[in-house]
Design a protein around this motif. Structure first.
Motif, PDB file in Angstrom:
ATOM      1  N   ILE A 127       0.860  -1.187   0.000  1.00 40.02           N
ATOM      2  CA  ILE A 127       0.000   0.000   0.000  1.00 40.02           C
ATOM      3  C   ILE A 127       0.893   1.233   0.000  1.00 40.02           C
ATOM      4  O   ILE A 127       1.771   1.377   0.854  1.00 40.02           O
ATOM      5  N   ARG A 128       0.650   2.140  -0.963  1.00 40.07           N
ATOM      6  CA  ARG A 128       1.507   3.312  -1.126  1.00 40.07           C
ATOM      7  C   ARG A 128       0.810   4.624  -0.781  1.00 40.07           C
ATOM      8  O   ARG A 128       1.459   5.561  -0.371  1.00 40.07           O
ATOM      9  N   PHE A 129      -0.505   4.687  -0.980  1.00 50.19           N
ATOM     10  CA  PHE A 129      -1.189   5.964  -0.741  1.00 50.19           C
ATOM     11  C   PHE A 129      -2.526   5.737  -0.036  1.00 50.19           C
ATOM     12  O   PHE A 129      -3.085   4.634  -0.072  1.00 50.19           O
ATOM     13  N   VAL A 130      -3.016   6.797   0.610  1.00 48.15           N
ATOM     14  CA  VAL A 130      -4.255   6.715   1.380  1.00 48.15           C
ATOM     15  C   VAL A 130      -5.083   7.974   1.128  1.00 48.15           C
ATOM     16  O   VAL A 130      -4.567   9.089   1.219  1.00 48.15           O
ATOM     17  N   TYR A 131      -6.356   7.775   0.800  1.00 46.13           N
ATOM     18  CA  TYR A 131      -7.310   8.880   0.778  1.00 46.13           C
ATOM     19  C   TYR A 131      -8.201   8.752   2.008  1.00 46.13           C
ATOM     20  O   TYR A 131      -8.756   7.684   2.283  1.00 46.13           O
ATOM     21  N   VAL A 132      -8.355   9.852   2.745  1.00 51.65           N
ATOM     22  CA  VAL A 132      -9.093   9.862   4.006  1.00 51.65           C
ATOM     23  C   VAL A 132     -10.333  10.759   3.858  1.00 51.65           C
ATOM     24  O   VAL A 132     -10.227  11.888   3.368  1.00 51.65           O
ATOM     25  N   LYS A 133     -11.480  10.238   4.294  1.00 56.89           N
ATOM     26  CA  LYS A 133     -12.689  11.062   4.245  1.00 56.89           C
ATOM     27  C   LYS A 133     -12.558  12.212   5.232  1.00 56.89           C
ATOM     28  O   LYS A 133     -12.268  12.019   6.414  1.00 56.89           O
ATOM     29  N   ALA A 134     -12.824  13.423   4.735  1.00 60.25           N
ATOM     30  CA  ALA A 134     -12.747  14.614   5.585  1.00 60.25           C
ATOM     31  C   ALA A 134     -14.140  15.125   5.936  1.00 60.25           C
ATOM     32  O   ALA A 134     -14.457  15.328   7.109  1.00 60.25           O
ATOM     33  N   THR A 135     -14.974  15.328   4.914  1.00 58.61           N
ATOM     34  CA  THR A 135     -16.250  15.999   5.124  1.00 58.61           C
ATOM     35  C   THR A 135     -17.339  15.417   4.241  1.00 58.61           C
ATOM     36  O   THR A 135     -17.068  14.710   3.268  1.00 58.61           O
ATOM     37  N   GLU A 136     -18.573  15.794   4.585  1.00 58.13           N
ATOM     38  CA  GLU A 136     -19.751  15.426   3.794  1.00 58.13           C
ATOM     39  C   GLU A 136     -20.768  16.552   3.907  1.00 58.13           C
ATOM     40  O   GLU A 136     -21.099  16.994   5.013  1.00 58.13           O
ATOM     41  N   GLY A 137     -21.227  17.014   2.764  1.00 62.06           N
ATOM     42  CA  GLY A 137     -22.205  18.094   2.795  1.00 62.06           C
ATOM     43  C   GLY A 137     -21.658  19.358   3.431  1.00 62.06           C
ATOM     44  O   GLY A 137     -20.454  19.636   3.379  1.00 62.06           O
ATOM     45  N   ALA A 138     -22.563  20.115   4.073  1.00 61.45           N
ATOM     46  CA  ALA A 138     -22.188  21.410   4.634  1.00 61.45           C
ATOM     47  C   ALA A 138     -21.755  21.355   6.087  1.00 61.45           C
ATOM     48  O   ALA A 138     -21.123  22.292   6.583  1.00 61.45           O
ATOM     49  N   THR A 139     -22.071  20.273   6.797  1.00 60.01           N
ATOM     50  CA  THR A 139     -21.839  20.263   8.243  1.00 60.01           C
ATOM     51  C   THR A 139     -21.093  19.049   8.773  1.00 60.01           C
ATOM     52  O   THR A 139     -20.508  19.104   9.858  1.00 60.01           O
ATOM     53  N   ILE A 140     -21.077  17.947   8.045  1.00 55.75           N
ATOM     54  CA  ILE A 140     -20.507  16.707   8.584  1.00 55.75           C
ATOM     55  C   ILE A 140     -18.993  16.696   8.441  1.00 55.75           C
ATOM     56  O   ILE A 140     -18.453  16.932   7.353  1.00 55.75           O
ATOM     57  N   LYS A 141     -18.319  16.415   9.542  1.00 58.34           N
ATOM     58  CA  LYS A 141     -16.866  16.232   9.566  1.00 58.34           C
ATOM     59  C   LYS A 141     -16.596  14.822  10.070  1.00 58.34           C
ATOM     60  O   LYS A 141     -17.110  14.438  11.116  1.00 58.34           O
ATOM     61  N   ASP A 142     -15.803  14.059   9.333  1.00 63.65           N
ATOM     62  CA  ASP A 142     -15.544  12.681   9.728  1.00 63.65           C
ATOM     63  C   ASP A 142     -14.785  12.659  11.051  1.00 63.65           C
ATOM     64  O   ASP A 142     -13.739  13.302  11.195  1.00 63.65           O
ATOM     65  N   GLU A 143     -15.321  11.895  11.994  1.00 61.88           N
ATOM     66  CA  GLU A 143     -14.767  11.896  13.348  1.00 61.88           C
ATOM     67  C   GLU A 143     -13.366  11.307  13.449  1.00 61.88           C
ATOM     68  O   GLU A 143     -12.639  11.587  14.412  1.00 61.88           O
TER      69      GLU A 143
END
Length: 273
Positions: A76-92
């Motif tokens: 595994i060389r790279f990682v994409y991480v979820k940051a946000t969704e819509g206008a208010t959701i921030k990934d915990e």
């Protein structure tokens, strides 16, 4: 009379006894065959033709990044991480995942799940406030896979606004993530200047109907990797594309590597163009 009957019975026994024995042998053969188990060798893990990576979010829970190294035979060389969704959701789990993945030596980028419940401007503000641009190695990804509350025209108008805002901030066009069904309905023959991150599972590489090329392929959503509880998405960069195209600012400065980074077992084999 008895003498003749005895002779006839003897002849009958001689005639039919070989067939009886053959039938017995035949049935015996069937029984032996039924008990025979054919051993099939397990298929070896496949080698992905292209640099391998994963994308994660809070769905993976707390990841033990020290154990994350390979998927099957693929480093595994790279990682994409979820940051946000819509206008208010921030990934915990966003901040923790970014920090520990970078400490492990992975190239890290962030993605936003684009919603049709709020305006492009509100969504971009959420993404901008959550993601520290200086910590990003990879171009941001915009996850677009639903159009529940807008018409197609409203979707394209808002999506283009969001894409323009990201490009203005990062200096490069973001990558568009989607699935074939959504691509075929809403994105075909559009966004030709953007790199496509396509989620398609099963045999065979993705083929986009408009001839557009994909840059990243999410080829399974059921990856099992040490250090990650449950399934995880696994991706590969198209080997026909320049791998450096998803880098945000070139390769990280190796002279600033920390002790932890030097111990990472899987340094990224991408050379600067």
């Amino acid at each position: 009379m008895k003498k003749y009957l005895s002779i006839i019975l003897s002849l009958l026994l001689l005639l039919f006894s070989p067939h009886v024995d053959a039938r017995k042998r035949k049935h015996h053969h069937r029984k032996v065959k039924a008990r025979t188990h054919i051993k099939v060798a397990p298929a070896p893990p496949r080698i992905v033709d292209g640099i391998c990576g994963i994308d994660v979010s809070h769905y993976q829970g707390t990841i033990d990044w020290e154990k994350v190294t390979h998927y099957e035979n693929n480093p595994i060389r790279f990682v994409y991480v979820k940051a946000t969704e819509g206008a208010t959701i921030k990934d915990e789990c966003y901040s923790r995942n970014v920090m520990l993945a970078k400490e492990k030596g992975f190239l890290v980028g962030s993605y936003h799940f684009f919603s049709t419940k709020s305006s492009a401007e509100e969504q971009f503000e959420n993404f901008k406030q959550t993601v520290n641009k200086d910590t990003q190695d990879l171009i941001p990804v915009v996850d677009i896979e639903e159009c529940k509350y807008w018409t197609a025209d409203t979707l394209h108008k808002n999506l283009q606004i969001f894409l323009n805002e990201v490009e203005a901030l990062y200096g490069k066009k973001p990558v568009l993530y989607t699935m074939p069904s959504f691509y075929n309905r809403y994105l075909v023959d559009r966004y030709k200047d953007y790199k496509i991150f396509i989620a398609q599972y099963g045999d065979g590489n993705p083929v986009l109907p408009d001839g557009n090329n994909w840059h990243i392929w999410q080829y399974t959503r059921k990856g099992r990797i040490d250090g990650i509880r449950g399934n995880v998405d696994v991706n590969a960069i198209n080997p026909e594309c320049d791998h450096n195209e998803i880098l945000l600012n070139g390769l990280p400065d190796t002279n600033k590597s920390t002790a932890k980074k030097e111990q990472a077992p899987n340094p990224v084999p991408i050379t600067a163009s």
